[in-house]
Design a protein around this motif. Structure first.
Motif, PDB file in Angstrom:
ATOM      1  N   ALA A 277     -37.925  -1.366 -23.969  1.00  0.00           N
ATOM      2  CA  ALA A 277     -36.640  -1.803 -23.423  1.00  0.00           C
ATOM      3  C   ALA A 277     -36.233  -3.112 -24.092  1.00  0.00           C
ATOM      4  O   ALA A 277     -37.091  -3.914 -24.478  1.00  0.00           O
ATOM      5  CB  ALA A 277     -36.753  -1.994 -21.917  1.00  0.00           C
TER       6      ALA A 277
ATOM      7  N   LYS B 180     -35.212  -6.430 -23.457  1.00  0.00           N
ATOM      8  CA  LYS B 180     -35.200  -7.370 -22.328  1.00  0.00           C
ATOM      9  C   LYS B 180     -34.582  -8.716 -22.732  1.00  0.00           C
ATOM     10  O   LYS B 180     -34.885  -9.250 -23.805  1.00  0.00           O
ATOM     11  CB  LYS B 180     -36.632  -7.589 -21.830  1.00  0.00           C
TER      12      LYS B 180
ATOM     13  N   ASP C 276     -37.808  -6.781 -27.504  1.00  0.00           N
ATOM     14  CA  ASP C 276     -38.234  -5.414 -27.164  1.00  0.00           C
ATOM     15  C   ASP C 276     -39.610  -5.467 -26.516  1.00  0.00           C
ATOM     16  O   ASP C 276     -40.570  -5.966 -27.127  1.00  0.00           O
ATOM     17  CB  ASP C 276     -38.298  -4.543 -28.428  1.00  0.00           C
TER      18      ASP C 276
ATOM     19  N   LEU D 285     -42.364  -0.574 -21.744  1.00  0.00           N
ATOM     20  CA  LEU D 285     -41.758  -0.239 -20.454  1.00  0.00           C
ATOM     21  C   LEU D 285     -42.575  -0.722 -19.264  1.00  0.00           C
ATOM     22  O   LEU D 285     -42.026  -1.138 -18.249  1.00  0.00           O
ATOM     23  CB  LEU D 285     -41.573   1.289 -20.369  1.00  0.00           C
TER      24      LEU D 285
ATOM     25  N   LEU E  41     -41.841  -4.147 -17.614  1.00  0.00           N
ATOM     26  CA  LEU E  41     -40.613  -4.418 -16.850  1.00  0.00           C
ATOM     27  C   LEU E  41     -40.930  -4.635 -15.371  1.00  0.00           C
ATOM     28  O   LEU E  41     -41.768  -3.927 -14.793  1.00  0.00           O
ATOM     29  CB  LEU E  41     -39.622  -3.264 -16.992  1.00  0.00           C
TER      30      LEU E  41
ATOM     31  N   VAL F   1     -31.987  -5.956 -18.775  1.00  0.00           N
ATOM     32  CA  VAL F   1     -32.159  -5.274 -20.061  1.00  0.00           C
ATOM     33  C   VAL F   1     -30.802  -4.874 -20.617  1.00  0.00           C
ATOM     34  O   VAL F   1     -29.847  -4.647 -19.872  1.00  0.00           O
ATOM     35  CB  VAL F   1     -33.052  -4.010 -19.918  1.00  0.00           C
TER      36      VAL F   1
ATOM     37  N   VAL G 146     -28.752  -2.052 -22.707  1.00  0.00           N
ATOM     38  CA  VAL G 146     -28.823  -0.642 -23.099  1.00  0.00           C
ATOM     39  C   VAL G 146     -27.654  -0.366 -24.038  1.00  0.00           C
ATOM     40  O   VAL G 146     -26.492  -0.462 -23.649  1.00  0.00           O
ATOM     41  CB  VAL G 146     -28.770   0.303 -21.880  1.00  0.00           C
TER      42      VAL G 146
ATOM     43  N   PRO H 137     -33.829   2.458 -19.401  1.00  0.00           N
ATOM     44  CA  PRO H 137     -35.280   2.305 -19.282  1.00  0.00           C
ATOM     45  C   PRO H 137     -35.833   2.267 -17.855  1.00  0.00           C
ATOM     46  O   PRO H 137     -37.023   2.485 -17.649  1.00  0.00           O
ATOM     47  CB  PRO H 137     -35.539   0.979 -19.993  1.00  0.00           C
TER      48      PRO H 137
ATOM     49  N   GLY I 241     -33.132   5.657 -14.456  1.00  0.00           N
ATOM     50  CA  GLY I 241     -34.014   5.650 -15.618  1.00  0.00           C
ATOM     51  C   GLY I 241     -34.100   7.027 -16.245  1.00  0.00           C
ATOM     52  O   GLY I 241     -34.197   8.025 -15.544  1.00  0.00           O
TER      53      GLY I 241
ATOM     54  N   THR J  32     -39.177   0.320 -10.617  1.00  0.00           N
ATOM     55  CA  THR J  32     -40.025   0.742 -11.734  1.00  0.00           C
ATOM     56  C   THR J  32     -41.209   1.532 -11.171  1.00  0.00           C
ATOM     57  O   THR J  32     -41.428   1.571  -9.960  1.00  0.00           O
ATOM     58  CB  THR J  32     -40.576  -0.473 -12.509  1.00  0.00           C
TER      59      THR J  32
END
Length: 666
Positions: free
Chosen positions: A163, A165, A174, A177, A180, A186, A188, A195, A229, A245
């Motif tokens: 991701a 971040k 970067d 994952l 996180l 993040v 996108v 992510p 996600g 997450t």
């Protein structure tokens, strides 16, 4: 997310590796046992007498060599069946393994006793050939159904590996994952996967969530919008604040649903196993009765009674039984493959013959899963429908929005434009042939106070279709209706299933208007709209509670739990790997008519299985009484050689009958 899924991945990978190892094990044991069978056949007194080669091949100690070779085949080749017998006894569910173990053990023990002094016949060649045939049958069977579910592994693969971040100092980094955390922000970019579950805090875009939610229409996202996600970002770059997450995420919840459905799905005994149970009972009771009658009632010696008993028990396990079902499975699997079907779960394929209801997912199954133009409406006599489409397509050709792309591809002709501008969240505008053309949303008209009263537009809006308007030089000239395109084959597929007496239903995450329109167009019996992904498997259970045998057909991640929950899960092959790995049967083509074809093949295949089992076991009705000696007083006694001939005949008939399935379907 990925870290939380590692355990499940390892478990499922382990299951797949174990299954592959078993296939290789049966294959290896078959070939090695077959090699040892040739000298066993040559050294067997019965075979030597039949071929009249006893004088040439007999030598001192030949019986002990025969015993040694047969002992190896019994323990090495017979190991899977002896182990299977032990497992079936522990679970108190005797089946094919029990029948095979009893037959080979009886032949081995009796023949060993004969070698070391008891008067009687040797059954080592029967033992070896029976083990070879059963190993071959199980190898064919396991190879044809190999492919244990990798759904959880495939679900985890949907997530991106990294991701972008935003760090505390404002820089972009970067990160993996699993690093996180809720609260992280993040970035996108267009075309990337989201992510983690979160909320948009900056930017505007549209996101394709169809693989996860079943919603066919790209969903507009702006500040404050929730994102899921693994869904795919559209044309805009957005900043997302991570909220969930790992185990709390939407995708992880889908994984749990798939796992739960897999574990709760009942495993029915296959047809051959059910036949094996009865044959086991016949073998044991037939052998006991034979021994009792000859010893107690007829007064014969133990050697004679034992020979009759062993002949009965060995003959009861026909060689053909080991091939009766696997041969048909192998042939039907080949036929299916030629027709674009992949049978992953044999027991489910067998159940398909009894299906009473087929539930279709809408997006990507009954429909193409892509937006397309369905209606062009003239609101002025100044322009034809074709001109309205050409003007709109020329403007939309320069936009990245999914709806714009659908309009652009609907026209073969595109006119050169000037001064293209996007109207954020509302559409686009440009100069076409010197005219100011705007392609806009209903929201733009409301904003400008432009009222539209048109019966056709009201009708297509009531069907849940998306409507965009075309203004030329400030005046409303036309409208275009768009929807997820219904597959041309869907109507025919539903009609075929109805002819077979099967109810046709649809599950979709789309709204009621869209579902009603699709249902009416293809002729469904029932539809269920606005069904959330986590509710799909519950809806399948609900339909099953009506005492219906249910198939689910789908192609998306959101269909995976429902595919596993159903009696027969059918995946559209061009869909996600998750749907494919969760299904029992995979349709390689995106053609719903194949659902009816696979059900028809299942019915035909089952008939062949029943016929083969009848041939494989039917001769027992004659062979067992003769082997037991019911006509002994008439001078008729079935010796092992004649029993072998009958077994060979039933095996040949089974093989030919299985091949007729191929001939019948080509």
């Amino acid at each position: 997310m990925k870290e939380s899924m590692n355990h499940e991945n390892m478990k499922h990978e382990g299951h797949g590796e174990h299954h592959a190892h078993m296939v290789e094990d049966f294959k290896k044991r078959f070939w090695i046992s077959l090699i040892f069978t040739f000298p066993i056949l040559i050294l067997s007194p019965l075979i030597q007498n039949i071929l009249k080669i006893s004088e040439v091949l007999s030598f001192n100690g030949s019986l002990y060599v025969l015993f040694g070779l047969s002992t190896f085949v019994y323990f090495y080749g017979g190991y899977p069946f002896l182990k299977g017998f032990s497992n079936e006894m522990k679970t108190k569910k005797p089946g094919m393994m029990t029948l095979i173990a009893i037959a080979i053990s009886t032949a081995y023990l009796y023949s060993s006793i004969v070698v070391f002094g008891l008067e009687g016949k040797i059954f080592f060649w029967e033992l070896a050939t029976l083990i070879d045939i059963m190993l071959l049958g199980h190898w064919i069977e396991m190879k044809s159904i190999m492919g244990a579910s990798k759904a959880l592994e495939e679900l985890a693969k949907l997530m991106p590996s990294e991701a972008h971040k935003i760090m505390s100092d404002g820089t972009l980094k970067d990160v993996p994952l699993q690093e996180l955390q809720p609260g992280d922000i993040v970035v996108v970019k267009p075309g990337e996967k989201i992510p983690a579950d979160g909320v948009v805090i900056e930017g505007e875009t549209s996101i394709n969530e169809s693989m996860l939610t079943g919603e066919s229409k790209p969903v507009p996202k702006k500040t404050g919008s929730m994102v899921i996600g693994a869904s795919v970002n559209g044309e805009g770059s957005v900043n997302v604040k991570v909220q969930k997450t790992g185990k709390d995420s939407f995708l992880s919840q889908v994984i749990d649903l798939v796992k739960e459905a897999q574990e709760s799905k009942s495993k029915t005994q296959d047809l051959a196993n059910r036949a094996a149970v009865w044959l086991t009972i016949i073998a044991l009771s037939g052998g006991a009765i034979t021994f009792f009658v000859w010893i107690v009632l007829m007064g014969k010696d133990i050697a004679f009674a034992l020979e009759r008993t062993v002949t009965v028990m060995v003959i009861t396990c026909p060689h053909a039984l080991g091939l009766a079902v696997p041969l048909v499975v192998a042939v039907s699997t080949a036929i299916a493959a030629k027709n674009g079907f992949l049978i992953r779960e044999r027991s489910a394929f067998e159940r398909a013959r009894n299906l009473q209801a087929v539930i279709f997912d809408k997006t990507g199954t009954l429909t193409e899963g892509r937006f397309g133009v369905t209606n062009i409406i003239r609101l002025s006599i100044d322009f034809t429908e074709q001109e309205i489409l050409e003007y709109a397509a020329s403007v939309e050709l320069h936009s990245e929005h999914p709806i714009a792309k659908a309009i652009a591809t609907a026209s073969d002709k595109h006119i050169k434009i000037e001064e293209f501008k996007a109207i954020p969240g509302k559409g686009a505008e440009a100069k076409v042939n010197g005219k100011h053309v705007m392609v806009v949303s209903p929201g733009f008209l409301r904003e400008k106070g432009i009222k539209v009263e048109n019966k056709k537009i009201s009708e297509i809006m009531s069907e849940g279709k998306t409507v965009v308007y075309i203004l030329i030089d400030g005046e409303l000239k036309g409208a275009i209706g768009l929807a997820d395109i219904i597959r041309a084959e869907s109507k025919e597929a539903v009609a075929k299933l109805k002819e077979m007496g099967i109810k046709c239903m649809m599950l979709t995450g789309d709204n009621k208007q869209v579902a009603q329109w699709v249902s009416k167009e293809v002729g469904l019996d029932e539809y269920f709209a606005e069904v959330l992904p986590q509710e799909k498997s519950k809806k399948v259970k609900e339909i099953q509670s009506r005492n219906l045998v249910v198939a689910m057909t789908g192609d998306g991640v959101n269909d995976a739990p429902a595919l596993v929950q159903s009696d027969v899960g059918i995946a559209i092959g061009a869909g996600t790997d998750v749907a494919v790995e969760s299904a029992d049967i995979v349709l390689v083509r995106n053609d719903p008519r194949d659902v009816a074809t696979i059900i028809s093949l299942a019915k035909t295949t089952y008939k062949k299985m029943v016929q083969n089992l009848a041939w494989a076991t039917g001769y027992n009705a004659v062979a067992i009484p003769l082997a037991a000696g019911v006509l002994y007083s008439n001078g008729i006694l079935l010796d092992p050689a004649m029993g072998a001939a009958l077994m060979s005949l039933s095996t040949v008939i089974v093989a030919i009958n299985a091949k007729l399935l191929r001939i019948g379907k080509q």
